[in-house]
Design a protein around this motif. Structure first.
Motif, short mmCIF file in Angstrom:
data_model
loop_
_atom_site.label_atom_id
_atom_site.label_comp_id
_atom_site.label_asym_id
_atom_site.label_seq_id
_atom_site.Cartn_x
_atom_site.Cartn_y
_atom_site.Cartn_z
N VAL A 51 5.63 13.26 2.33
CA VAL A 51 6.68 12.85 3.26
C VAL A 51 7.73 12.12 2.44
CG1 VAL A 51 7.23 11.53 5.33
CG2 VAL A 51 4.97 12.60 5.12
N HIS A 52 8.82 12.79 2.20
CA HIS A 52 9.90 12.22 1.40
C HIS A 52 10.88 11.47 2.30
CE1 HIS A 52 8.69 14.28 -2.24
NE2 HIS A 52 8.43 15.33 -1.48
N VAL A 53 11.52 10.48 1.73
CA VAL A 53 12.48 9.68 2.49
C VAL A 53 13.58 10.56 3.07
CG1 VAL A 53 14.18 7.83 2.32
CG2 VAL A 53 11.97 7.59 1.19
N LEU A 54 14.11 11.47 2.27
CA LEU A 54 15.16 12.36 2.77
C LEU A 54 14.64 13.19 3.94
CD1 LEU A 54 17.98 13.54 2.65
CD2 LEU A 54 17.13 15.17 0.94
N GLY A 55 13.40 13.67 3.82
CA GLY A 55 12.82 14.43 4.91
C GLY A 55 12.73 13.63 6.19
N LEU A 56 12.36 12.35 6.07
CA LEU A 56 12.30 11.49 7.25
C LEU A 56 13.67 11.31 7.88
CD1 LEU A 56 9.76 8.72 6.24
CD2 LEU A 56 9.46 10.54 7.92
N ARG A 57 14.69 11.30 7.06
CA ARG A 57 16.06 11.12 7.57
C ARG A 57 16.56 12.35 8.32
NH1 ARG A 57 17.68 5.84 7.04
NH2 ARG A 57 17.14 5.06 5.00
N VAL A 58 16.19 13.53 7.82
CA VAL A 58 16.77 14.75 8.41
C VAL A 58 15.81 15.50 9.33
CG1 VAL A 58 18.39 15.03 6.50
CG2 VAL A 58 16.20 16.22 6.42
N ALA A 59 14.51 15.23 9.24
CA ALA A 59 13.53 15.95 10.06
C ALA A 59 12.36 15.04 10.42
CB ALA A 59 13.05 17.19 9.32
N GLU A 60 12.68 13.84 10.89
CA GLU A 60 11.64 12.85 11.18
C GLU A 60 10.59 13.38 12.15
OE1 GLU A 60 11.06 8.35 12.98
OE2 GLU A 60 13.07 9.18 12.83
N ASP A 61 11.01 13.98 13.23
CA ASP A 61 10.06 14.46 14.23
C ASP A 61 9.10 15.50 13.64
OD1 ASP A 61 11.13 12.79 16.16
OD2 ASP A 61 12.34 14.37 17.09
N VAL A 120 4.40 13.01 -12.73
CA VAL A 120 3.38 12.00 -12.42
C VAL A 120 2.88 12.17 -10.98
CG1 VAL A 120 2.95 9.53 -12.20
CG2 VAL A 120 4.22 10.39 -14.16
N ASP A 121 3.80 12.39 -10.05
CA ASP A 121 3.42 12.61 -8.65
C ASP A 121 2.51 13.82 -8.52
OD1 ASP A 121 4.93 10.44 -7.83
OD2 ASP A 121 6.60 11.65 -7.08
N ALA A 122 2.87 14.92 -9.17
CA ALA A 122 2.08 16.14 -9.07
C ALA A 122 0.69 15.94 -9.67
CB ALA A 122 2.80 17.30 -9.78
N LEU A 123 0.60 15.26 -10.81
CA LEU A 123 -0.70 15.00 -11.42
C LEU A 123 -1.57 14.14 -10.51
CD1 LEU A 123 0.39 14.40 -15.12
CD2 LEU A 123 -1.01 16.30 -14.26
N ARG A 124 -0.97 13.12 -9.90
CA ARG A 124 -1.72 12.25 -8.98
C ARG A 124 -2.20 13.05 -7.77
NH1 ARG A 124 1.96 8.65 -7.82
NH2 ARG A 124 2.57 9.77 -5.96
N ASP A 125 -1.31 13.84 -7.18
CA ASP A 125 -1.68 14.66 -6.02
C ASP A 125 -2.78 15.65 -6.38
OD1 ASP A 125 0.23 13.31 -4.58
OD2 ASP A 125 1.65 14.99 -4.51
N ASN A 126 -2.65 16.30 -7.53
CA ASN A 126 -3.67 17.27 -7.96
C ASN A 126 -5.02 16.59 -8.16
OD1 ASN A 126 -1.73 19.24 -7.89
ND2 ASN A 126 -1.45 19.33 -10.10
N ASP A 127 -5.01 15.39 -8.73
CA ASP A 127 -6.26 14.66 -8.93
C ASP A 127 -6.92 14.35 -7.59
OD1 ASP A 127 -8.20 13.27 -10.61
OD2 ASP A 127 -7.35 11.42 -9.78
#
Length: 63
Positions: free
Chosen positions: A25-35, A7-14
């Motif tokens: 920007v994923h939550v995990l990404g913000l936790r480990v590589a916020e900057d 669903v995310d990919a279809l929305r992004d593609n649209d």
């Protein structure tokens, strides 16, 4: 949960098909590589596309 990625990919593609830009920007990404993620967000906001989009919205000529 597995279908959420589809669903995310279809929305992004649209959005991309309609000329929009997508930053993931994923939550995990913000936790480990916020900057690093925030640097990308800042760079996107400074981009010519974002500046033109902002100007268009301010003038009322955007969709």
């Amino acid at each position: 949960m597995g279908l959420a990625k589809v669903v995310d990919a279809l929305r992004d593609n649209d959005l991309v098909v309609r000329g929009e830009r997508v930053l993931r920007v994923h939550v995990l990404g913000l936790r480990v590589a916020e900057d690093a993620f925030m640097d990308q967000v800042a760079a996107a906001l400074r981009s010519p596309w974002a500046q033109a989009n902002l100007a268009a919205h301010r003038s009322g000529s955007a969709d």
